[in-house]
Motif scaffolding. Structure first.
Motif, PDB file in Angstrom:
ATOM      1  N   SER A   1      -6.749  -0.099  -7.163  1.00  0.00           N
ATOM      2  CA  SER A   1      -8.195  -0.182  -6.952  1.00  0.00           C
ATOM      3  C   SER A   1      -8.503  -0.349  -5.476  1.00  0.00           C
ATOM      4  O   SER A   1      -9.426   0.273  -4.938  1.00  0.00           O
ATOM      5  CB  SER A   1      -8.779  -1.358  -7.739  1.00  0.00           C
ATOM      6  OG  SER A   1      -8.567  -1.192  -9.118  1.00  0.00           O
TER       7      SER A   1
ATOM      8  N   ASN B   1      -6.202 -10.623  -3.704  1.00  0.00           N
ATOM      9  CA  ASN B   1      -4.763 -10.358  -3.739  1.00  0.00           C
ATOM     10  C   ASN B   1      -3.987 -11.421  -2.976  1.00  0.00           C
ATOM     11  O   ASN B   1      -2.865 -11.768  -3.345  1.00  0.00           O
ATOM     12  CB  ASN B   1      -4.484  -8.983  -3.117  1.00  0.00           C
ATOM     13  CG  ASN B   1      -3.768  -8.059  -4.071  1.00  0.00           C
ATOM     14  OD1 ASN B   1      -3.472  -8.425  -5.201  1.00  0.00           O
ATOM     15  ND2 ASN B   1      -3.491  -6.855  -3.612  1.00  0.00           N
TER      16      ASN B   1
ATOM     17  N   ASP C   1      -7.864  -3.112 -13.352  1.00  0.00           N
ATOM     18  CA  ASP C   1      -6.420  -3.200 -13.553  1.00  0.00           C
ATOM     19  C   ASP C   1      -5.696  -2.640 -12.342  1.00  0.00           C
ATOM     20  O   ASP C   1      -6.165  -1.712 -11.691  1.00  0.00           O
ATOM     21  CB  ASP C   1      -6.007  -2.415 -14.809  1.00  0.00           C
ATOM     22  CG  ASP C   1      -6.579  -3.017 -16.069  1.00  0.00           C
ATOM     23  OD1 ASP C   1      -6.783  -4.248 -16.081  1.00  0.00           O
ATOM     24  OD2 ASP C   1      -6.833  -2.269 -17.026  1.00  0.00           O
ATOM     25  N   TYR C   2      -4.534  -3.199 -12.069  1.00  0.00           N
ATOM     26  CA  TYR C   2      -3.722  -2.756 -10.937  1.00  0.00           C
ATOM     27  C   TYR C   2      -4.547  -2.865  -9.648  1.00  0.00           C
ATOM     28  O   TYR C   2      -5.036  -1.872  -9.109  1.00  0.00           O
ATOM     29  CB  TYR C   2      -3.226  -1.328 -11.128  1.00  0.00           C
ATOM     30  CG  TYR C   2      -2.583  -1.089 -12.465  1.00  0.00           C
ATOM     31  CD1 TYR C   2      -1.356  -1.667 -12.775  1.00  0.00           C
ATOM     32  CD2 TYR C   2      -3.217  -0.312 -13.429  1.00  0.00           C
ATOM     33  CE1 TYR C   2      -0.769  -1.464 -14.015  1.00  0.00           C
ATOM     34  CE2 TYR C   2      -2.636  -0.106 -14.659  1.00  0.00           C
ATOM     35  CZ  TYR C   2      -1.405  -0.689 -14.954  1.00  0.00           C
ATOM     36  OH  TYR C   2      -0.839  -0.500 -16.176  1.00  0.00           O
ATOM     37  N   LEU C   3      -4.703  -4.074  -9.160  1.00  0.00           N
ATOM     38  CA  LEU C   3      -5.553  -4.324  -7.988  1.00  0.00           C
ATOM     39  C   LEU C   3      -5.174  -3.471  -6.789  1.00  0.00           C
ATOM     40  O   LEU C   3      -6.023  -3.019  -6.038  1.00  0.00           O
ATOM     41  CB  LEU C   3      -5.490  -5.810  -7.608  1.00  0.00           C
ATOM     42  CG  LEU C   3      -6.373  -6.756  -8.424  1.00  0.00           C
ATOM     43  CD1 LEU C   3      -6.225  -8.184  -7.921  1.00  0.00           C
ATOM     44  CD2 LEU C   3      -7.821  -6.341  -8.395  1.00  0.00           C
TER      45      LEU C   3
ATOM     46  N   PHE D   1     -15.658  -8.526 -12.043  1.00  0.00           N
ATOM     47  CA  PHE D   1     -14.908  -7.508 -12.789  1.00  0.00           C
ATOM     48  C   PHE D   1     -13.447  -7.407 -12.336  1.00  0.00           C
ATOM     49  O   PHE D   1     -12.802  -6.389 -12.550  1.00  0.00           O
ATOM     50  CB  PHE D   1     -15.592  -6.149 -12.648  1.00  0.00           C
ATOM     51  CG  PHE D   1     -16.924  -6.082 -13.334  1.00  0.00           C
ATOM     52  CD1 PHE D   1     -17.018  -5.913 -14.705  1.00  0.00           C
ATOM     53  CD2 PHE D   1     -18.095  -6.218 -12.596  1.00  0.00           C
ATOM     54  CE1 PHE D   1     -18.253  -5.849 -15.340  1.00  0.00           C
ATOM     55  CE2 PHE D   1     -19.334  -6.169 -13.215  1.00  0.00           C
ATOM     56  CZ  PHE D   1     -19.419  -5.989 -14.592  1.00  0.00           C
ATOM     57  N   ARG D   2     -12.941  -8.488 -11.735  1.00  0.00           N
ATOM     58  CA  ARG D   2     -11.566  -8.461 -11.225  1.00  0.00           C
ATOM     59  C   ARG D   2     -10.550  -8.191 -12.328  1.00  0.00           C
ATOM     60  O   ARG D   2      -9.538  -7.527 -12.104  1.00  0.00           O
ATOM     61  CB  ARG D   2     -11.232  -9.780 -10.513  1.00  0.00           C
ATOM     62  CG  ARG D   2     -11.251 -11.006 -11.402  1.00  0.00           C
ATOM     63  CD  ARG D   2     -11.128 -12.280 -10.569  1.00  0.00           C
ATOM     64  NE  ARG D   2     -11.090 -13.478 -11.396  1.00  0.00           N
ATOM     65  CZ  ARG D   2     -12.158 -14.054 -11.930  1.00  0.00           C
ATOM     66  NH1 ARG D   2     -13.341 -13.508 -11.732  1.00  0.00           N
ATOM     67  NH2 ARG D   2     -12.044 -15.141 -12.662  1.00  0.00           N
ATOM     68  N   ASN D   3     -10.834  -8.678 -13.545  1.00  0.00           N
ATOM     69  CA  ASN D   3      -9.895  -8.456 -14.647  1.00  0.00           C
ATOM     70  C   ASN D   3     -10.016  -7.053 -15.230  1.00  0.00           C
ATOM     71  O   ASN D   3      -9.108  -6.586 -15.918  1.00  0.00           O
ATOM     72  CB  ASN D   3     -10.112  -9.502 -15.741  1.00  0.00           C
ATOM     73  CG  ASN D   3      -9.737 -10.897 -15.282  1.00  0.00           C
ATOM     74  OD1 ASN D   3      -8.819 -11.066 -14.493  1.00  0.00           O
ATOM     75  ND2 ASN D   3     -10.469 -11.902 -15.752  1.00  0.00           N
ATOM     76  N   LYS D   4     -11.148  -6.416 -14.989  1.00  0.00           N
ATOM     77  CA  LYS D   4     -11.334  -5.034 -15.451  1.00  0.00           C
ATOM     78  C   LYS D   4     -10.688  -4.044 -14.489  1.00  0.00           C
ATOM     79  O   LYS D   4     -10.360  -2.923 -14.872  1.00  0.00           O
ATOM     80  CB  LYS D   4     -12.830  -4.713 -15.573  1.00  0.00           C
ATOM     81  CG  LYS D   4     -13.579  -5.587 -16.551  1.00  0.00           C
ATOM     82  CD  LYS D   4     -13.193  -5.297 -17.979  1.00  0.00           C
ATOM     83  CE  LYS D   4     -14.048  -6.133 -18.942  1.00  0.00           C
ATOM     84  NZ  LYS D   4     -13.659  -5.886 -20.350  1.00  0.00           N
TER      85      LYS D   4
ATOM     86  N   ARG E   1      -5.045 -14.444  -2.655  1.00  0.00           N
ATOM     87  CA  ARG E   1      -5.423 -15.724  -3.268  1.00  0.00           C
ATOM     88  C   ARG E   1      -6.294 -16.581  -2.340  1.00  0.00           C
ATOM     89  O   ARG E   1      -6.112 -17.804  -2.243  1.00  0.00           O
ATOM     90  CB  ARG E   1      -4.190 -16.500  -3.723  1.00  0.00           C
ATOM     91  CG  ARG E   1      -3.357 -15.751  -4.747  1.00  0.00           C
ATOM     92  CD  ARG E   1      -2.214 -16.598  -5.281  1.00  0.00           C
ATOM     93  NE  ARG E   1      -1.440 -15.868  -6.277  1.00  0.00           N
ATOM     94  CZ  ARG E   1      -1.760 -15.730  -7.559  1.00  0.00           C
ATOM     95  NH1 ARG E   1      -2.871 -16.269  -8.006  1.00  0.00           N
ATOM     96  NH2 ARG E   1      -0.990 -15.058  -8.390  1.00  0.00           N
TER      97      ARG E   1
END
Length: 209
Positions: A91, A27, A86-88, A81-84, A29
């Motif tokens: 999660s 988040n 959703d809504y970091l 699985f960062r793209n899986k 970066r």
């Protein structure tokens, strides 16, 4: 490692906090090294502080390399699985809450096993559950969740720890104590966020000029 319910929950808490740390780092970066470092300190920060305070050294993760492998694999899972996920932020909140509930158990039981007073055992539960997140937030240049007026965090640990000690005193089976304590902490945190329940906050009254 003996696969008791306690150890299974401890591993689940480590996984949850490692993933929450990795998500927080992504988040912000941070680079690959930063992701692994934040995942690591989030997962072991509270337990390390607990062990140092009670004089249990070397601390747990230094004596059992399984924790290092678990944290590394959890961080890799979060990256892959960062793209899986959703809504970091959602999660991150979920994994952080799970880790909070599970690590409260390990802290309280460690205090009880060392024959410390109930209130000290509860405090150790709060430290174990909350301080990994504190270190994570500080390293990510954020105000720690534990200090934000909009969050019920350590309070959930203390309430869960109180129920742990109470049930232990009445000889409730340990497996039931583990489940009830973790669900209490997780439930309080989820309800507090959903219904915007906060602790009172106080500001100095400014005199009108």
């Amino acid at each position: 490692m003996e696969m008791s319910l306690f150890n299974i929950l401890d591993i689940l808490g480590t996984i949850a906090f490692a993933i929450s740390g990795a998500l927080a780092a992504m988040n912000r970066r941070l680079d690959l090294f930063g992701i692994f470092i934040i995942a690591f300190v989030t997962a072991i920060g509270g337990g390390t502080l607990r062990d140092v305070l009670i004089g249990q050294t070397p601390v747990t993760w230094m004596e059992n390399l399984l924790y290092i492998y678990i944290i590394a694999l959890s961080a890799i899972f979060a990256i892959v699985f960062r793209n899986k996920l959703d809504y970091l932020k959602k999660s991150l909140f979920l994994f952080d809450t799970i880790g909070l509930g599970v690590f409260t158990i390990t802290g309280v039981e460690t205090g009880i096993q060392n024959e410390l007073a109930p209130i000290i055992s509860i405090a150790l539960g709060g430290m174990t559950g909350a301080f990994g997140g504190v270190i994570r937030d500080i390293l990510c240049n954020e105000i720690p969740v534990i200090f934000r007026k909009a969050e019920i965090y350590a309070t959930a640990c203390f309430i869960g720890g109180f129920f742990f000690v109470l049930m232990y005193r009445y000889n409730i089976p340990m497996d039931i104590i583990y489940v009830v304590t973790s669900l209490t902490v997780i439930g309080i945190r989820l309800l507090a966020v959903k219904y915007h329940i906060t602790l009172p906050h106080f500001y100095p009254t400014r005199k009108k000029s």
